[in-house]
Scaffold this active site. Structure first.
Site, PDB file in Angstrom:
ATOM      1  N   HIS A  26       2.292   5.778   6.537  1.00  0.00           N
ATOM      2  CA  HIS A  26       1.733   5.761   7.940  1.00  0.00           C
ATOM      3  C   HIS A  26       2.285   7.040   8.717  1.00  0.00           C
ATOM      4  O   HIS A  26       1.593   7.826   9.255  1.00  0.00           O
ATOM      5  CB  HIS A  26       1.791   4.690   8.702  1.00  0.00           C
ATOM      6  CG  HIS A  26       1.099   3.670   7.824  1.00  0.00           C
ATOM      7  ND1 HIS A  26       0.046   2.851   8.377  1.00  0.00           N
ATOM      8  CD2 HIS A  26       1.389   2.920   6.773  1.00  0.00           C
ATOM      9  CE1 HIS A  26      -0.409   1.936   7.491  1.00  0.00           C
ATOM     10  NE2 HIS A  26       0.522   1.864   6.656  1.00  0.00           N
ATOM     11  N   ASP A 133      -1.778   4.500  15.350  1.00  0.00           N
ATOM     12  CA  ASP A 133      -2.198   3.686  13.942  1.00  0.00           C
ATOM     13  C   ASP A 133      -2.780   2.387  14.449  1.00  0.00           C
ATOM     14  O   ASP A 133      -2.227   1.654  15.146  1.00  0.00           O
ATOM     15  CB  ASP A 133      -0.876   3.368  13.219  1.00  0.00           C
ATOM     16  CG  ASP A 133      -1.059   2.805  11.809  1.00  0.00           C
ATOM     17  OD1 ASP A 133      -1.811   2.004  11.664  1.00  0.00           O
ATOM     18  OD2 ASP A 133      -0.525   3.625  10.775  1.00  0.00           O
ATOM     19  N   HIS A 361       0.334   3.406  -7.826  1.00  0.00           N
ATOM     20  CA  HIS A 361       0.074   2.258  -7.131  1.00  0.00           C
ATOM     21  C   HIS A 361      -1.011   2.225  -6.355  1.00  0.00           C
ATOM     22  O   HIS A 361      -1.747   1.491  -6.090  1.00  0.00           O
ATOM     23  CB  HIS A 361       1.347   1.649  -6.162  1.00  0.00           C
ATOM     24  CG  HIS A 361       1.652   2.675  -5.110  1.00  0.00           C
ATOM     25  ND1 HIS A 361       1.875   4.145  -5.371  1.00  0.00           N
ATOM     26  CD2 HIS A 361       1.463   2.656  -3.924  1.00  0.00           C
ATOM     27  CE1 HIS A 361       1.926   4.737  -4.221  1.00  0.00           C
ATOM     28  NE2 HIS A 361       1.611   3.906  -3.177  1.00  0.00           N
ATOM     29  N   TRP A 364      -3.075   5.033  -0.311  1.00  0.00           N
ATOM     30  CA  TRP A 364      -4.226   5.955   0.147  1.00  0.00           C
ATOM     31  C   TRP A 364      -3.584   7.494   0.181  1.00  0.00           C
ATOM     32  O   TRP A 364      -4.339   8.490  -0.355  1.00  0.00           O
ATOM     33  CB  TRP A 364      -4.957   5.502   1.325  1.00  0.00           C
ATOM     34  CG  TRP A 364      -6.105   6.380   1.689  1.00  0.00           C
ATOM     35  CD1 TRP A 364      -6.324   7.088   2.814  1.00  0.00           C
ATOM     36  CD2 TRP A 364      -7.167   6.622   0.449  1.00  0.00           C
ATOM     37  NE1 TRP A 364      -7.614   7.961   2.553  1.00  0.00           N
ATOM     38  CE2 TRP A 364      -8.122   7.394   1.586  1.00  0.00           C
ATOM     39  CE3 TRP A 364      -7.421   6.184  -0.389  1.00  0.00           C
ATOM     40  CZ2 TRP A 364      -9.441   7.845   0.749  1.00  0.00           C
ATOM     41  CZ3 TRP A 364      -8.769   6.667  -0.974  1.00  0.00           C
ATOM     42  CH2 TRP A 364      -9.534   7.284  -0.363  1.00  0.00           C
ATOM     43  N   ASN A 365      -2.435   7.676   0.666  1.00  0.00           N
ATOM     44  CA  ASN A 365      -1.798   9.190   0.490  1.00  0.00           C
ATOM     45  C   ASN A 365      -1.734   9.541  -0.866  1.00  0.00           C
ATOM     46  O   ASN A 365      -2.053  10.583  -1.098  1.00  0.00           O
ATOM     47  CB  ASN A 365      -0.348   8.906   0.989  1.00  0.00           C
ATOM     48  CG  ASN A 365      -0.345   9.136   2.231  1.00  0.00           C
ATOM     49  OD1 ASN A 365      -0.805  10.331   2.994  1.00  0.00           O
ATOM     50  ND2 ASN A 365       0.725   8.450   3.244  1.00  0.00           N
ATOM     51  N   SER A 366      -1.171   8.615  -1.751  1.00  0.00           N
ATOM     52  CA  SER A 366      -1.419   9.232  -3.225  1.00  0.00           C
ATOM     53  C   SER A 366      -2.721   9.586  -3.892  1.00  0.00           C
ATOM     54  O   SER A 366      -2.964  10.418  -4.435  1.00  0.00           O
ATOM     55  CB  SER A 366      -0.521   8.114  -4.153  1.00  0.00           C
ATOM     56  OG  SER A 366       0.937   7.765  -3.777  1.00  0.00           O
ATOM     57  N   GLU A 369      -3.844  12.612  -2.141  1.00  0.00           N
ATOM     58  CA  GLU A 369      -3.062  13.927  -2.773  1.00  0.00           C
ATOM     59  C   GLU A 369      -3.763  14.397  -4.179  1.00  0.00           C
ATOM     60  O   GLU A 369      -3.596  15.308  -4.625  1.00  0.00           O
ATOM     61  CB  GLU A 369      -1.442  13.685  -2.718  1.00  0.00           C
ATOM     62  CG  GLU A 369      -0.970  13.480  -1.206  1.00  0.00           C
ATOM     63  CD  GLU A 369       0.366  13.428  -1.047  1.00  0.00           C
ATOM     64  OE1 GLU A 369       0.689  13.294  -0.141  1.00  0.00           O
ATOM     65  OE2 GLU A 369       0.730  13.085  -2.333  1.00  0.00           O
TER      66      GLU A 369
END
Length: 468
Positions: A26, A133, A361, A364-366, A369
């Site tokens: 976040h 957030d 895992h 959402w970031n991963s 990217e």
């Protein structure tokens, strides 16, 4: 720099205040968003505890928040509230990071310092815009008393995840297979959390009324059908992702990362990157199975093997995850792989031409990217929105393979399963097809953020809206 100095040196017609939730995925997204908004010559004020601000700045990739180019980003750091955070528990019955709950609860105490910042900044701004957030809107509730203030909720998860709540109400997304929603966790994202986290989320319900619109770290190239579903519920929404840089400078490598040199000596698309994020803790038995599976796959790999973040990553000892005896020396000697024990520059690794897969895992970031860099995924969801994201990657977009299905979340993943998934992703015709699709998707994403693209237009639209 104090608020008064900022007011004296800038013509603050519109001022944006970022209020991130204190977890890495976040903090990271809203700091990236700060860079993008400040590129429109709008001052941005990032408000968090001293510890979490330090964490965000230390770990950001693809740009430098302390460079002259980032001079419109101002950091407001407040003392971290006292809380007792236990160490991560690899043997917990759920993979949700319950050990971080005290720091999550303590974050609700930021209401008073946030109120002070927005009150002062509003005095010299024509419009004061708060981006917060969506997990904890109570922290920004004092925006209601600011005559020239308005707030926008940032949602840190996929719109596939969010829209699934509304399918029964407004209809399923166009073109989606009828059986996909059968795989979604019954009861939605809250069922993948602890009861304590569900209680925190539910306690925030009454404060969601302060949002004047929603921001998403996604784009139509990835999630058009799900954005269309959400548009039926709220027409004030802006898909303005990806927030992370999609093109990295050739000389952006950080000092001390020798594994990037190792990657330079590998064949294109030959290395699988393995990382399970900042909130995942694995048992020694599971680590052992992954190690054996990776080695037996015969594929090159970079594995980030570290314990989950503590509430304060700068204090106390961190568990050293155990590998089979002699393992690290063996895979290093034969040049098969590298074990990273600390923080890794994920964006740079995914952008490298030698990286051809990502076991993840599915935070959402991963996911963002990986897709923006054109890298297919091997999915292993742990908690929260991750089961939804894994479905999006494998069943909807078809740019990944399954390592562990959410339905079997309580089971050990055997080494043979790891080996099979790695070989399917990295050394099969099916894997080649996944890679072609995700490369095409990455191209569409980069086109989206370029001038004239969907994301670029959405961002211009949001900036025009807050500057109206």
């Amino acid at each position: 720099m104090g608020v008064e100095e900022i007011q004296a040196t800038e013509n603050n017609v519109v001022v944006v205040v970022m209020v991130p939730f204190p977890a890495q995925g976040h903090l990271n997204q809203l700091l990236h968003l700060s860079r993008l908004i400040s590129s429109y010559n709008i001052p941005v004020h990032y408000v968090a505890t001293t510890t979490h601000t330090r964490q965000a700045k230390l770990r950001i990739q693809g740009w430098d928040p302390l460079s002259p180019d980032s001079q419109l980003i101002h950091f407001h750091e407040f003392p971290t509230p006292d809380f007792q955070s236990p160490p991560p528990n690899p043997n917990a019955s759920t993979k949700f990071p319950a050990h971080l709950q005290p720091s999550f609860d303590a974050a609700l105490l930021l209401r008073e310092p946030v109120a002070a910042v927005i009150s002062e900044l509003s005095l010299s701004a024509r419009r004061l815009v708060v981006v917060y957030d969506s997990i904890f809107p109570s922290v920004i509730q004092d925006i209601a008393s600011i005559p020239n203030g308005e707030a926008y909720s940032f949602h840190s998860v996929s719109t596939f995840c969010i829209s699934s709540y509304y399918w029964d109400m407004v209809g399923k997304p166009v073109g989606m297979d009828d059986d996909i929603d059968k795989h979604i966790p019954h009861g939605g994202i809250l069922t993948t959390m602890t009861s304590e986290m569900r209680e925190l989320v539910n306690s925030q319900h009454e404060y969601r009324k302060y949002s004047s619109g929603a921001l998403f770290n996604t784009c139509r190239a990835i999630e058009a059908p799900f954005l269309d579903v959400l548009a039926k519920v709220n027409d004030k929404q802006w898909p303005i992702g990806p927030f992370n840089p999609v093109e990295l400078c050739k000389n952006s490598k950080k000092q001390g990362y020798n594994h990037l040199d190792w990657l330079d000596n590998q064949a294109p698309n030959s290395v699988i990157y393995v990382s399970f994020g900042t909130t995942t803790t694995l048992t020694n038995e599971q680590i052992h199975a992954i190690a054996v599976g990776l080695e037996n796959s015969g594929q090159k790999f970079i594995w980030v093997l570290r314990d989950a973040d503590k509430g304060d990553i700068f204090v106390g000892d961190t568990r050293v995850c155990e590998l089979p005896e002699g393992y690290e020396e063996r895979i290093t000697l034969k040049g098969q792989g590298i074990i990273l024990r600390g923080w890794a520059p994920q964006l740079e690794i995914l952008a490298h031409v030698s990286t051809g897969g990502f076991m993840s895992h599915c935070g959402w970031n991963s996911c963002m990217e990986s897709m923006s860099m054109g890298v297919p995924m091997a999915t292993w969801p742990m908690h929260s929105d991750q089961p939804h994201n894994a479905l999006l990657i494998t069943k909807v977009l078809k740019v990944g393979v399954v390592v562990k299905d959410w339905a079997h979340r309580d089971e050990l993943v055997e080494s043979l399963t790891v080996k099979k998934a790695v070989k399917e992703l990295m050394a099969s015709k099916e894997g080649e097809g996944l890679r072609r699709r995700v490369v095409e998707l990455g191209t569409a994403i980069r086109r989206s953020v370029a001038e004239g693209g969907d994301t670029h237009k959405e961002f211009d639209g949001f900036i025009a809206h807050i500057c109206r």
